[in-house]
Design a protein around this motif. Structure first.
Motif, mmCIF file in Angstrom:
data_model
loop_
_atom_site.group_PDB
_atom_site.id
_atom_site.type_symbol
_atom_site.label_atom_id
_atom_site.label_comp_id
_atom_site.label_asym_id
_atom_site.label_seq_id
_atom_site.Cartn_x
_atom_site.Cartn_y
_atom_site.Cartn_z
ATOM 1 N N THR A 33 -67.038 -7.236 21.758
ATOM 2 C CA THR A 33 -66.931 -6.067 22.633
ATOM 3 C C THR A 33 -66.954 -4.780 21.825
ATOM 4 O O THR A 33 -67.648 -3.818 22.182
ATOM 5 C CB THR A 33 -65.643 -6.147 23.470
ATOM 6 O OG1 THR A 33 -65.651 -7.358 24.221
ATOM 7 C CG2 THR A 33 -65.531 -4.965 24.405
ATOM 8 N N THR A 34 -66.236 -4.748 20.717
ATOM 9 C CA THR A 34 -66.208 -3.559 19.867
ATOM 10 C C THR A 34 -67.579 -3.280 19.269
ATOM 11 O O THR A 34 -68.041 -2.130 19.262
ATOM 12 C CB THR A 34 -65.172 -3.731 18.744
ATOM 13 O OG1 THR A 34 -63.891 -3.946 19.329
ATOM 14 C CG2 THR A 34 -65.122 -2.512 17.849
ATOM 15 N N LEU A 35 -68.246 -4.319 18.781
ATOM 16 C CA LEU A 35 -69.573 -4.123 18.188
ATOM 17 C C LEU A 35 -70.595 -3.685 19.228
ATOM 18 O O LEU A 35 -71.418 -2.797 18.967
ATOM 19 C CB LEU A 35 -70.026 -5.407 17.488
ATOM 20 C CG LEU A 35 -69.209 -5.789 16.255
ATOM 21 C CD1 LEU A 35 -69.684 -7.125 15.692
ATOM 22 C CD2 LEU A 35 -69.279 -4.710 15.190
ATOM 23 N N PHE A 36 -70.550 -4.284 20.417
ATOM 24 C CA PHE A 36 -71.476 -3.870 21.481
ATOM 25 C C PHE A 36 -71.215 -2.422 21.901
ATOM 26 O O PHE A 36 -72.148 -1.670 22.148
ATOM 27 C CB PHE A 36 -71.366 -4.797 22.685
ATOM 28 C CG PHE A 36 -72.118 -6.089 22.545
ATOM 29 C CD1 PHE A 36 -72.684 -6.481 21.348
ATOM 30 C CD2 PHE A 36 -72.261 -6.934 23.619
ATOM 31 C CE1 PHE A 36 -73.369 -7.671 21.212
ATOM 32 C CE2 PHE A 36 -72.943 -8.134 23.508
ATOM 33 C CZ PHE A 36 -73.506 -8.496 22.307
ATOM 34 N N ALA A 37 -69.931 -2.031 21.980
ATOM 35 C CA ALA A 37 -69.601 -0.649 22.352
ATOM 36 C C ALA A 37 -70.089 0.332 21.304
ATOM 37 O O ALA A 37 -70.557 1.431 21.629
ATOM 38 C CB ALA A 37 -68.099 -0.507 22.558
ATOM 39 N N GLY A 47 -72.437 4.042 21.736
ATOM 40 C CA GLY A 47 -72.255 5.109 20.765
ATOM 41 C C GLY A 47 -70.802 5.385 20.434
ATOM 42 O O GLY A 47 -70.468 6.478 19.972
ATOM 43 N N GLU A 48 -69.920 4.426 20.674
ATOM 44 C CA GLU A 48 -68.509 4.597 20.336
ATOM 45 C C GLU A 48 -68.365 4.705 18.819
ATOM 46 O O GLU A 48 -69.129 4.128 18.061
ATOM 47 C CB GLU A 48 -67.683 3.413 20.841
ATOM 48 C CG GLU A 48 -67.648 3.277 22.340
ATOM 49 C CD GLU A 48 -66.777 4.328 23.001
ATOM 50 O OE1 GLU A 48 -65.799 4.761 22.364
ATOM 51 O OE2 GLU A 48 -67.081 4.700 24.137
ATOM 52 N N VAL A 49 -67.367 5.439 18.393
ATOM 53 C CA VAL A 49 -67.102 5.619 16.973
ATOM 54 C C VAL A 49 -66.342 4.400 16.465
ATOM 55 O O VAL A 49 -65.364 3.965 17.075
ATOM 56 C CB VAL A 49 -66.289 6.907 16.718
ATOM 57 C CG1 VAL A 49 -65.989 7.061 15.244
ATOM 58 C CG2 VAL A 49 -67.041 8.112 17.252
ATOM 59 N N PHE A 50 -66.812 3.837 15.367
ATOM 60 C CA PHE A 50 -66.174 2.683 14.755
ATOM 61 C C PHE A 50 -65.155 3.181 13.743
ATOM 62 O O PHE A 50 -65.487 3.894 12.816
ATOM 63 C CB PHE A 50 -67.238 1.814 14.071
ATOM 64 C CG PHE A 50 -66.722 0.495 13.593
ATOM 65 C CD1 PHE A 50 -66.546 -0.548 14.476
ATOM 66 C CD2 PHE A 50 -66.423 0.294 12.255
ATOM 67 C CE1 PHE A 50 -66.084 -1.779 14.047
ATOM 68 C CE2 PHE A 50 -65.962 -0.923 11.811
ATOM 69 C CZ PHE A 50 -65.781 -1.962 12.707
ATOM 70 N N HIS A 51 -63.879 2.823 13.945
ATOM 71 C CA HIS A 51 -62.799 3.305 13.098
ATOM 72 C C HIS A 51 -62.347 2.248 12.102
ATOM 73 O O HIS A 51 -62.631 1.058 12.264
ATOM 74 C CB HIS A 51 -61.606 3.733 13.954
ATOM 75 C CG HIS A 51 -61.902 4.883 14.835
ATOM 76 N ND1 HIS A 51 -62.236 4.738 16.162
ATOM 77 C CD2 HIS A 51 -61.932 6.206 14.580
ATOM 78 C CE1 HIS A 51 -62.454 5.922 16.694
ATOM 79 N NE2 HIS A 51 -62.271 6.837 15.749
#
Length: 86
Positions: free
Chosen positions: A37-41, A46-50
């Motif tokens: 889910t995090t990788l797809f987002a 265009g979500e920022v990966f923290h």
């Protein structure tokens, strides 16, 4: 919508995994759903990966590795009717 897509994708692949490994191993991989889910987002929304998300993923994969080590690798070998590995 994205969360629903990744959940459907995960549960669509789940039965295929159960054919190949025992439930005790497959259950460990339930933690992979937040990773996908995090990788797809990140990719599609265009979500920022923290850094804390990366740390969480490392912890998930570390727990998978520890869980698989505790189960041993005997599940990869299939047994014949006379109990020999093939």
């Amino acid at each position: 919508v994205l969360g629903g897509f990744t959940t459907l994708f995960f549960y669509w692949l789940w039965p295929m995994g159960l054919i190949r490994v025992p439930v005790s191993i497959a259950g460990l991989f339930g933690g992979v759903m937040p990773v996908t889910t995090t990788l797809f987002a990140t990719v599609f929304l265009g979500e920022v990966f923290h850094l804390y998300e990366a740390l969480g993923m490392v912890l998930i994969f570390l727990s998978l590795w520890v869980g698989i080590q505790n189960q041993g690798f005997a599940f990869w070998a299939r047994k014949t009717s006379n109990n020999r590995d093939i």
